[in-house]
Write a protein that holds these residues in place. Structure first.
Motif, PDB file in Angstrom:
ATOM      1  N   VAL A 107       0.840  -1.208   0.000  1.00  0.00           N
ATOM      2  CA  VAL A 107       0.000   0.000   0.000  1.00  0.00           C
ATOM      3  C   VAL A 107       0.872   1.253   0.000  1.00  0.00           C
ATOM      4  O   VAL A 107       0.599   2.211  -0.743  1.00  0.00           O
ATOM      5  CB  VAL A 107      -0.938  -0.015   1.226  1.00  0.00           C
ATOM      6  CG1 VAL A 107      -1.695   1.307   1.323  1.00  0.00           C
ATOM      7  CG2 VAL A 107      -1.930  -1.165   1.125  1.00  0.00           C
ATOM      8  N   LEU A 108       1.925   1.262   0.794  1.00  0.00           N
ATOM      9  CA  LEU A 108       2.794   2.437   0.866  1.00  0.00           C
ATOM     10  C   LEU A 108       3.504   2.681  -0.459  1.00  0.00           C
ATOM     11  O   LEU A 108       3.580   3.821  -0.935  1.00  0.00           O
ATOM     12  CB  LEU A 108       3.813   2.246   1.987  1.00  0.00           C
ATOM     13  CG  LEU A 108       4.786   3.405   2.232  1.00  0.00           C
ATOM     14  CD1 LEU A 108       4.021   4.655   2.663  1.00  0.00           C
ATOM     15  CD2 LEU A 108       5.825   3.024   3.272  1.00  0.00           C
ATOM     16  N   VAL A 109       4.007   1.610  -1.078  1.00  0.00           N
ATOM     17  CA  VAL A 109       4.772   1.751  -2.328  1.00  0.00           C
ATOM     18  C   VAL A 109       3.871   2.200  -3.471  1.00  0.00           C
ATOM     19  O   VAL A 109       4.299   2.979  -4.338  1.00  0.00           O
ATOM     20  CB  VAL A 109       5.473   0.424  -2.657  1.00  0.00           C
ATOM     21  CG1 VAL A 109       6.063   0.455  -4.065  1.00  0.00           C
ATOM     22  CG2 VAL A 109       6.571   0.136  -1.648  1.00  0.00           C
ATOM     23  N   LEU A 110       2.627   1.742  -3.484  1.00  0.00           N
ATOM     24  CA  LEU A 110       1.737   2.063  -4.599  1.00  0.00           C
ATOM     25  C   LEU A 110       0.874   3.301  -4.338  1.00  0.00           C
ATOM     26  O   LEU A 110       0.780   4.189  -5.190  1.00  0.00           O
ATOM     27  CB  LEU A 110       0.833   0.864  -4.906  1.00  0.00           C
ATOM     28  CG  LEU A 110       1.523  -0.400  -5.416  1.00  0.00           C
ATOM     29  CD1 LEU A 110       0.500  -1.496  -5.652  1.00  0.00           C
ATOM     30  CD2 LEU A 110       2.291  -0.119  -6.690  1.00  0.00           C
ATOM     31  N   ALA A 111       0.259   3.364  -3.175  1.00  0.00           N
ATOM     32  CA  ALA A 111      -0.723   4.421  -2.930  1.00  0.00           C
ATOM     33  C   ALA A 111      -0.079   5.789  -2.765  1.00  0.00           C
ATOM     34  O   ALA A 111      -0.634   6.794  -3.228  1.00  0.00           O
ATOM     35  CB  ALA A 111      -1.558   4.081  -1.691  1.00  0.00           C
ATOM     36  N   LEU A 112       1.078   5.869  -2.122  1.00  0.00           N
ATOM     37  CA  LEU A 112       1.697   7.178  -1.868  1.00  0.00           C
ATOM     38  C   LEU A 112       2.104   7.890  -3.149  1.00  0.00           C
ATOM     39  O   LEU A 112       1.676   9.023  -3.382  1.00  0.00           O
ATOM     40  CB  LEU A 112       2.880   7.021  -0.917  1.00  0.00           C
ATOM     41  CG  LEU A 112       3.610   8.316  -0.552  1.00  0.00           C
ATOM     42  CD1 LEU A 112       2.653   9.296   0.112  1.00  0.00           C
ATOM     43  CD2 LEU A 112       4.793   8.032   0.365  1.00  0.00           C
ATOM     44  N   PRO A 113       2.919   7.288  -4.041  1.00  0.00           N
ATOM     45  CA  PRO A 113       3.293   8.028  -5.259  1.00  0.00           C
ATOM     46  C   PRO A 113       2.119   8.287  -6.188  1.00  0.00           C
ATOM     47  O   PRO A 113       2.013   9.374  -6.778  1.00  0.00           O
ATOM     48  CB  PRO A 113       4.347   7.120  -5.914  1.00  0.00           C
ATOM     49  CG  PRO A 113       4.136   5.778  -5.331  1.00  0.00           C
ATOM     50  CD  PRO A 113       3.612   5.990  -3.956  1.00  0.00           C
ATOM     51  N   ILE A 114       1.216   7.294  -6.333  1.00  0.00           N
ATOM     52  CA  ILE A 114       0.072   7.502  -7.223  1.00  0.00           C
ATOM     53  C   ILE A 114      -0.849   8.581  -6.677  1.00  0.00           C
ATOM     54  O   ILE A 114      -1.308   9.475  -7.401  1.00  0.00           O
ATOM     55  CB  ILE A 114      -0.692   6.174  -7.423  1.00  0.00           C
ATOM     56  CG1 ILE A 114       0.187   5.160  -8.153  1.00  0.00           C
ATOM     57  CG2 ILE A 114      -1.981   6.413  -8.205  1.00  0.00           C
ATOM     58  CD1 ILE A 114      -0.442   3.787  -8.268  1.00  0.00           C
ATOM     59  N   GLY A 115      -1.131   8.524  -5.377  1.00  0.00           N
ATOM     60  CA  GLY A 115      -2.020   9.516  -4.780  1.00  0.00           C
ATOM     61  C   GLY A 115      -1.438  10.911  -4.812  1.00  0.00           C
ATOM     62  O   GLY A 115      -2.147  11.887  -5.126  1.00  0.00           O
ATOM     63  N   VAL A 116      -0.152  11.060  -4.532  1.00  0.00           N
ATOM     64  CA  VAL A 116       0.474  12.386  -4.547  1.00  0.00           C
ATOM     65  C   VAL A 116       0.531  12.932  -5.964  1.00  0.00           C
ATOM     66  O   VAL A 116       0.265  14.120  -6.198  1.00  0.00           O
ATOM     67  CB  VAL A 116       1.884  12.304  -3.918  1.00  0.00           C
ATOM     68  CG1 VAL A 116       2.629  13.617  -4.111  1.00  0.00           C
ATOM     69  CG2 VAL A 116       1.783  11.980  -2.436  1.00  0.00           C
ATOM     70  N   ALA A 117       0.876  12.063  -6.921  1.00  0.00           N
ATOM     71  CA  ALA A 117       0.936  12.524  -8.319  1.00  0.00           C
ATOM     72  C   ALA A 117      -0.434  12.978  -8.807  1.00  0.00           C
ATOM     73  O   ALA A 117      -0.559  14.034  -9.463  1.00  0.00           O
ATOM     74  CB  ALA A 117       1.479  11.399  -9.197  1.00  0.00           C
ATOM     75  N   PRO A 127       4.351  17.706   5.329  1.00  0.00           N
ATOM     76  CA  PRO A 127       3.793  17.239   6.610  1.00  0.00           C
ATOM     77  C   PRO A 127       2.347  16.790   6.510  1.00  0.00           C
ATOM     78  O   PRO A 127       1.973  15.741   7.051  1.00  0.00           O
ATOM     79  CB  PRO A 127       3.944  18.465   7.519  1.00  0.00           C
ATOM     80  CG  PRO A 127       5.061  19.238   6.926  1.00  0.00           C
ATOM     81  CD  PRO A 127       4.956  19.040   5.455  1.00  0.00           C
ATOM     82  N   GLY A 128       1.524  17.557   5.833  1.00  0.00           N
ATOM     83  CA  GLY A 128       0.129  17.161   5.664  1.00  0.00           C
ATOM     84  C   GLY A 128      -0.016  15.910   4.822  1.00  0.00           C
ATOM     85  O   GLY A 128      -0.885  15.062   5.086  1.00  0.00           O
ATOM     86  N   ILE A 129       0.850  15.772   3.811  1.00  0.00           N
ATOM     87  CA  ILE A 129       0.801  14.573   2.967  1.00  0.00           C
ATOM     88  C   ILE A 129       1.159  13.336   3.777  1.00  0.00           C
ATOM     89  O   ILE A 129       0.488  12.299   3.696  1.00  0.00           O
ATOM     90  CB  ILE A 129       1.747  14.740   1.760  1.00  0.00           C
ATOM     91  CG1 ILE A 129       1.265  15.882   0.867  1.00  0.00           C
ATOM     92  CG2 ILE A 129       1.838  13.446   0.967  1.00  0.00           C
ATOM     93  CD1 ILE A 129       2.219  16.227  -0.258  1.00  0.00           C
ATOM     94  N   LEU A 130       2.232  13.422   4.566  1.00  0.00           N
ATOM     95  CA  LEU A 130       2.633  12.277   5.381  1.00  0.00           C
ATOM     96  C   LEU A 130       1.578  11.931   6.426  1.00  0.00           C
ATOM     97  O   LEU A 130       1.315  10.753   6.691  1.00  0.00           O
ATOM     98  CB  LEU A 130       3.974  12.578   6.063  1.00  0.00           C
ATOM     99  CG  LEU A 130       5.183  12.716   5.144  1.00  0.00           C
ATOM    100  CD1 LEU A 130       6.418  13.095   5.941  1.00  0.00           C
ATOM    101  CD2 LEU A 130       5.420  11.426   4.371  1.00  0.00           C
ATOM    102  N   THR A 131       0.976  12.962   7.005  1.00  0.00           N
ATOM    103  CA  THR A 131      -0.078  12.711   7.988  1.00  0.00           C
ATOM    104  C   THR A 131      -1.251  11.979   7.351  1.00  0.00           C
ATOM    105  O   THR A 131      -1.755  10.989   7.900  1.00  0.00           O
ATOM    106  CB  THR A 131      -0.552  14.036   8.600  1.00  0.00           C
ATOM    107  OG1 THR A 131       0.549  14.693   9.221  1.00  0.00           O
ATOM    108  CG2 THR A 131      -1.634  13.791   9.629  1.00  0.00           C
ATOM    109  N   GLY A 132      -1.700  12.446   6.190  1.00  0.00           N
ATOM    110  CA  GLY A 132      -2.801  11.780   5.496  1.00  0.00           C
ATOM    111  C   GLY A 132      -2.458  10.360   5.091  1.00  0.00           C
ATOM    112  O   GLY A 132      -3.300   9.453   5.159  1.00  0.00           O
ATOM    113  N   THR A 133      -1.194  10.147   4.684  1.00  0.00           N
ATOM    114  CA  THR A 133      -0.773   8.803   4.290  1.00  0.00           C
ATOM    115  C   THR A 133      -0.792   7.850   5.478  1.00  0.00           C
ATOM    116  O   THR A 133      -1.277   6.714   5.374  1.00  0.00           O
ATOM    117  CB  THR A 133       0.638   8.858   3.684  1.00  0.00           C
ATOM    118  OG1 THR A 133       0.629   9.734   2.549  1.00  0.00           O
ATOM    119  CG2 THR A 133       1.090   7.474   3.260  1.00  0.00           C
ATOM    120  N   ILE A 134      -0.269   8.292   6.612  1.00  0.00           N
ATOM    121  CA  ILE A 134      -0.232   7.421   7.791  1.00  0.00           C
ATOM    122  C   ILE A 134      -1.641   7.106   8.273  1.00  0.00           C
ATOM    123  O   ILE A 134      -1.948   5.970   8.653  1.00  0.00           O
ATOM    124  CB  ILE A 134       0.598   8.082   8.909  1.00  0.00           C
ATOM    125  CG1 ILE A 134       2.059   8.184   8.473  1.00  0.00           C
ATOM    126  CG2 ILE A 134       0.487   7.298  10.205  1.00  0.00           C
ATOM    127  CD1 ILE A 134       2.936   8.913   9.457  1.00  0.00           C
TER     128      ILE A 134
END
Length: 438
Positions: free
Chosen positions: A230-240, A347-354
């Motif tokens: 989930v971290l490897v896929l969702a973080l870059p795709i969601g941020v992009a 910071p907000g991105i990391l918070t939302g991801t966690i």
């Protein structure tokens, strides 16, 4: 003067009405404050009751009763025909529970001719002794014929009785521990042979039909694999996707439709994502059932809307002056976004991801549909191997009939809550560490 005097008199007459209105507003504010405090108190009360119920039931799962006895690895029991040199399977098929039973019976002075007594003695030891003693012999065959001090797991009923979870005042016929076994249990406890130890098996063992030998080790590995996917896929795709929608996409009906659908996807029940994963990843793509890879892909789809919404909110929180200053100094739009806006929104991105990962960690319904409810006793070596997850393991244990699984269920819930607590505390610390106020 007459007009001013009349106006003054009118204002004096209206003063009590204004006072009444002010008093009403103050009273309404006090009522609203009381309602808010009552709501918070009610929430804290129910949270306390939840935690108290789980902890009071599950804290005993972190201790396990062991019986420390000297076991004679008799050659007559392990290799009565003397064929182990030519046939190693003899060591695998040996009757190891008899070794444990005889050792305990010798300590308790039970007559070897008393079959009923030997049976009652054998029931005090966990069936996992078979595997434990077999592994000892397979790793070091030289112990055959020797006597070795071994720490064996007590049977789940003896464990529950020793922890005080069984009402011993009821009639013997209505409980699974006999009076004779209770006497033996007290004798072993007085001699120090029976005692409670930290239950490492709860963290390292896999699924088992024996509660005393069951653990969440496989579930922890499966959950770790899924969270990594989930971290490897969702973080870059969601941020992009968030950067494009917020910074580059034109504002038209099509992008408005995309935004509405992203918000709707965040509210879709998780079981719908399980049906989607079952149809696409297993039915169409042919990926194996019960695999952590499929679970990670399903949870990625479920987590993406949360990450996109949180990332867009973090990007919007960056002041427009940052963008204007960067563009005014000659930076391109790409440089402005990735060199200035994105680091400030991180910071907000990391918070939302966690927070999204914490939500995915506790999901059960979509994982049930893709087969992760299977009985898995061996550790998965890759994300393609069969595995289960921590919330699914809790669900499986909650459906077991054995009394000892009750404490195992609550113990696993405590472990899951600790993971969620650590992730949420990490999100708060990251926000406070990197947050900038404008």
């Amino acid at each position: 003067m007459t007009g001013s005097t009349a106006g003054l008199a009118g204002s004096l007459k209206s003063m009590p009405k204004r006072d009444i209105g002010i008093k009403r507003r103050y009273a309404a504010e006090r009522r609203f404050r009381a309602y808010g405090i009552a709501a918070i108190a009610m929430g804290i009360f129910f949270l306390f009751m939840l935690l108290y119920t789980v902890v009071s039931t599950g804290y005993t799962a972190f201790q396990q009763t062991h019986i420390n006895i000297p076991v004679e690895f008799s050659e007559k029991v392990i290799d009565p025909t003397g064929k182990r040199q030519s046939n190693p399977n003899v060591l695998i098929m040996a009757n190891y529970p008899v070794l444990a039973r005889n050792a305990l019976a010798g300590i308790l002075n039970v007559d070897p001719a008393d079959r009923a007594g030997l049976k009652a003695v054998g029931e005090m030891i966990s069936d996992s002794a078979r595997v434990q003693l077999r592994d000892m012999v397979m790793q070091d065959p030289s112990i055959i014929g020797k006597t070795v001090e071994v720490s064996l797991l007590a049977n789940a009923n003896i464990d529950s009785a020793f922890k005080g979870q069984i009402d011993l005042s009821v009639d013997e016929s209505n409980r699974k521990v006999s009076n004779e076994q209770l006497g033996w249990m007290n004798t072993l406890a007085d001699s120090g042979a029976l005692k409670k130890q930290f239950n490492t098996g709860l963290f390292v063992n896999g699924a088992s039909s024996r509660p005393e030998a069951a653990g969440v080790g496989v579930a922890l590995i499966g959950s770790a694999y899924m969270m990594l996917i989930v971290l490897v896929l969702a973080l870059p795709i969601g941020v992009a996707a968030s950067i494009y929608l917020e910074e580059f996409a034109p504002k038209n009906r099509f992008t408005d439709l995309i935004e509405v659908n992203i918000n709707n996807l965040a509210a879709v029940p998780s079981i719908v994502y399980g049906l989607l994963g079952l149809a696409v990843f297993i039915g169409f793509a042919g990926l194996p059932r019960s695999a952590s890879l499929v679970g990670g892909l399903v949870l990625t789809l479920m987590t993406l809307p949360t990450i996109i919404i949180a990332t867009r909110a973090a990007l919007k929180a960056v002041p427009p002056s940052i963008r204007s200053a960067a563009l005014g100094l000659g930076a391109s739009k790409m440089q402005m976004v990735f060199h200035h806006v994105l680091p400030l929104a991180m910071p907000g991105i990391l918070t939302g991801t966690i927070i999204g990962l914490a939500q995915a960690l506790g999901e059960t319904a979509p994982l049930l549909l893709i087969g992760m409810v299977a009985f898995v006793a061996d550790y998965p070596t890759t994300p393609l191997n069969p595995a289960t997850a921590l919330p699914v393991q809790i669900y499986m244990w909650a459906n077991e009939a054995e009394r000892a699984f009750v404490e195992r269920t609550s113990g696993a819930i405590i472990i899951l809550l600790l993971f969620l607590l650590v992730m949420n505390v990490g999100a708060i610390l990251l926000r406070r560490r990197f947050e900038r106020r404008w």
